[in-house]
Design a protein around this motif. Structure first.
Motif, PDB file in Angstrom:
ATOM      1  N   PRO A 310     -79.983 -59.646  48.300  1.00 18.45           N
ATOM      2  CA  PRO A 310     -80.356 -58.229  48.386  1.00 18.45           C
ATOM      3  C   PRO A 310     -79.153 -57.300  48.306  1.00 18.45           C
ATOM      4  O   PRO A 310     -78.733 -56.693  49.289  1.00 18.45           O
ATOM      5  N   VAL A 311     -78.607 -57.193  47.112  1.00 14.48           N
ATOM      6  CA  VAL A 311     -77.454 -56.321  46.897  1.00 14.48           C
ATOM      7  C   VAL A 311     -77.582 -55.717  45.503  1.00 14.48           C
ATOM      8  O   VAL A 311     -78.019 -56.377  44.556  1.00 14.48           O
ATOM      9  N   ASN A 312     -77.227 -54.437  45.379  1.00 13.04           N
ATOM     10  CA  ASN A 312     -77.239 -53.784  44.070  1.00 13.04           C
ATOM     11  C   ASN A 312     -76.288 -52.591  44.111  1.00 13.04           C
ATOM     12  O   ASN A 312     -75.464 -52.480  45.021  1.00 13.04           O
ATOM     13  N   GLY A 313     -76.396 -51.702  43.120  1.00 13.34           N
ATOM     14  CA  GLY A 313     -75.473 -50.569  43.063  1.00 13.34           C
ATOM     15  C   GLY A 313     -74.101 -50.987  42.568  1.00 13.34           C
ATOM     16  O   GLY A 313     -73.977 -51.837  41.680  1.00 13.34           O
ATOM     17  N   ASP A 314     -73.061 -50.427  43.149  1.00 10.14           N
ATOM     18  CA  ASP A 314     -71.683 -50.765  42.796  1.00 10.14           C
ATOM     19  C   ASP A 314     -71.390 -52.190  43.252  1.00 10.14           C
ATOM     20  O   ASP A 314     -71.458 -52.512  44.440  1.00 10.14           O
ATOM     21  N   MET A 315     -71.049 -53.057  42.304  1.00 10.13           N
ATOM     22  CA  MET A 315     -70.837 -54.473  42.610  1.00 10.13           C
ATOM     23  C   MET A 315     -69.352 -54.842  42.646  1.00 10.13           C
ATOM     24  O   MET A 315     -69.004 -56.021  42.711  1.00 10.13           O
ATOM     25  N   SER A 316     -68.487 -53.856  42.602  1.00  7.67           N
ATOM     26  CA  SER A 316     -67.050 -54.142  42.511  1.00  7.67           C
ATOM     27  C   SER A 316     -66.515 -54.872  43.732  1.00  7.67           C
ATOM     28  O   SER A 316     -65.487 -55.554  43.647  1.00  7.67           O
TER      29      SER A 316
END
Length: 378
Positions: A310-316
């Motif tokens: 469950p992670v998204n958006g800026d992946m840096s």
């Protein structure tokens, strides 16, 4: 749209693979090679594994992260040489080259939720708590550095089927310093990796292996026979490393699918490199059929991890405890209750069905289910 995403991803993949030429890493291809010769002192072989925050030595000091294959005796490996013989060993098997009636699906699911995380690895570092990079464990709730076939068997589990006390684990995923754990049951397929799905046998109790390598380069990760679609999110597919960004929507997660070898040499439940007793199927000459190689003639279920983070958006800031996205790998330690596993393999894989976790194929309701509403054998 999906097609546009795949096309764009192909361009990104080409760039990523070009960049990977500068990546230094080691990779064991032993899983696809011949059965190893047992050598005295094999447990002293070492391999170097890249850490996510820089290189470090097992035990907490700094420097190169050098890890021995199997350095200590355990209840499963009394002499600590890394070889765990199967009892009985399976010999005299010829790989099946039959082509049975077509069956598009030959599978069931063993869906399991996350139990805990720990810097333990009972396959690579048996009896050495804290020696590994951090792992996210699923299935058996007791899995730790001291886990053995006996300690896992019959234990509590977060898998849908109470009979599945197996241990499944992978490197933990972080966004910055925050550990991101998959939520809810994760899909773990048990499939046929060979064309003759009727020849697939259940896993022997205590079989264990590692899929992939934490030190593989981006090129090696992409070329690995277990690679399916790499890292995915939104309309971005076939990424060897984490995408730079993913759509910031509640329905978007970071996904990966990766398949395990499914051909066994029939001799060992583990070997010093934790791979050589297993192999991927090969293509039957002159056909498109898959079969096991002569060196690993016993067809077993092909495990496929389908994980969602469950992670998204800026992946840096996203990384694995083992390093970059292409360092993804996972471990399997079989502790199924044997009659239940056999019933699911017989009904779903050998029977050519697309089963859920109860062994039920909604497209063939007349075939019934293996397990009852409590996911137990009736």
């Amino acid at each position: 749209m999906r097609i546009r995403g795949r096309t764009l991803s192909a361009l990104l993949l080409a760039a990523a693979l070009g960049a990977s030429a500068l990546t230094v890493g080691t990779y064991s291809a032993a899983a696809e090679g011949p059965t190893p010769t047992r050598v005295t002192g094999a447990s002293t072989r070492a391999h170097v594994m890249a850490g996510s925050t820089g290189a470090h030595v097992m035990g907490g000091s700094t420097g190169a992260h050098v890890m021995g294959a199997s350095a200590l005796p355990s209840a499963d490996d009394a002499d600590g040489d890394g070889y765990i013989p199967a009892v009985p060993q399976v010999t005299g098997v010829t790989p099946s080259d039959r082509t049975p009636a077509p069956a598009y699906h030959r599978e069931f699911q063993a869906n399991c939720s996350v139990t805990h995380t720990a810097p333990d690895d009972p396959i690579v570092y048996p009896g050495q708590p804290g020696a590994s990079h951090d792992h996210t464990f699923m299935g058996n709730t007791s899995t730790n550095a001291h886990s053995t076939t006996a300690s896992l068997s019959g234990g509590a589990t977060t898998c849908n089927a109470p009979a599945d006390s197996s241990a499944y684990w992978m490197p933990s995923l972080f966004k910055g310093d925050q550990k991101i754990l998959p939520t809810g049951p994760q899909v773990i397929y048990y499939k046929s990796g060979v064309t003759d799905y009727t020849s697939v046998r259940p896993f022997p109790k205590g079989l264990r292996f590692v899929v992939g390598s934490p030190t593989q380069s981006a090129q090696e990760f992409r070329a690995h026979k277990g690679f399916v679609e790499g890292w995915e999110c939104g309309d971005s597919f076939f990424n060897v490393d984490f995408p730079a960004s993913c759509p910031s929507r509640p329905d978007v997660q970071l996904n990966i699918r990766f398949q395990a070898p499914s051909c066994w040499n029939g001799l060992y439940l583990d070997t010093p490199d934790h791979k050589s007793h297993m192999a991927y199927p090969v293509v039957k000459p002159g056909t498109n059929d898959n079969m096991c190689p002569a060196s690993h003639p016993v067809a077993l279920p092909m495990i496929e991890f389908k994980m969602a983070f469950p992670v998204n958006g800026d992946m840096s800031q996203v990384r694995l405890s083992s390093g970059r996205g292409y360092s993804f790998h996972y471990d399997f330690f079989n502790a199924w209750e044997e009659p239940t596993l056999k019933a699911l393999v017989d009904h779903c894989i050998n029977g050519g069905l697309q089963c859920d976790t109860r062994g039920y194929d909604q497209n063939h309701p007349e075939r019934g289910a293996v397990l009852n509403a409590d996911h137990r054998l009736p």
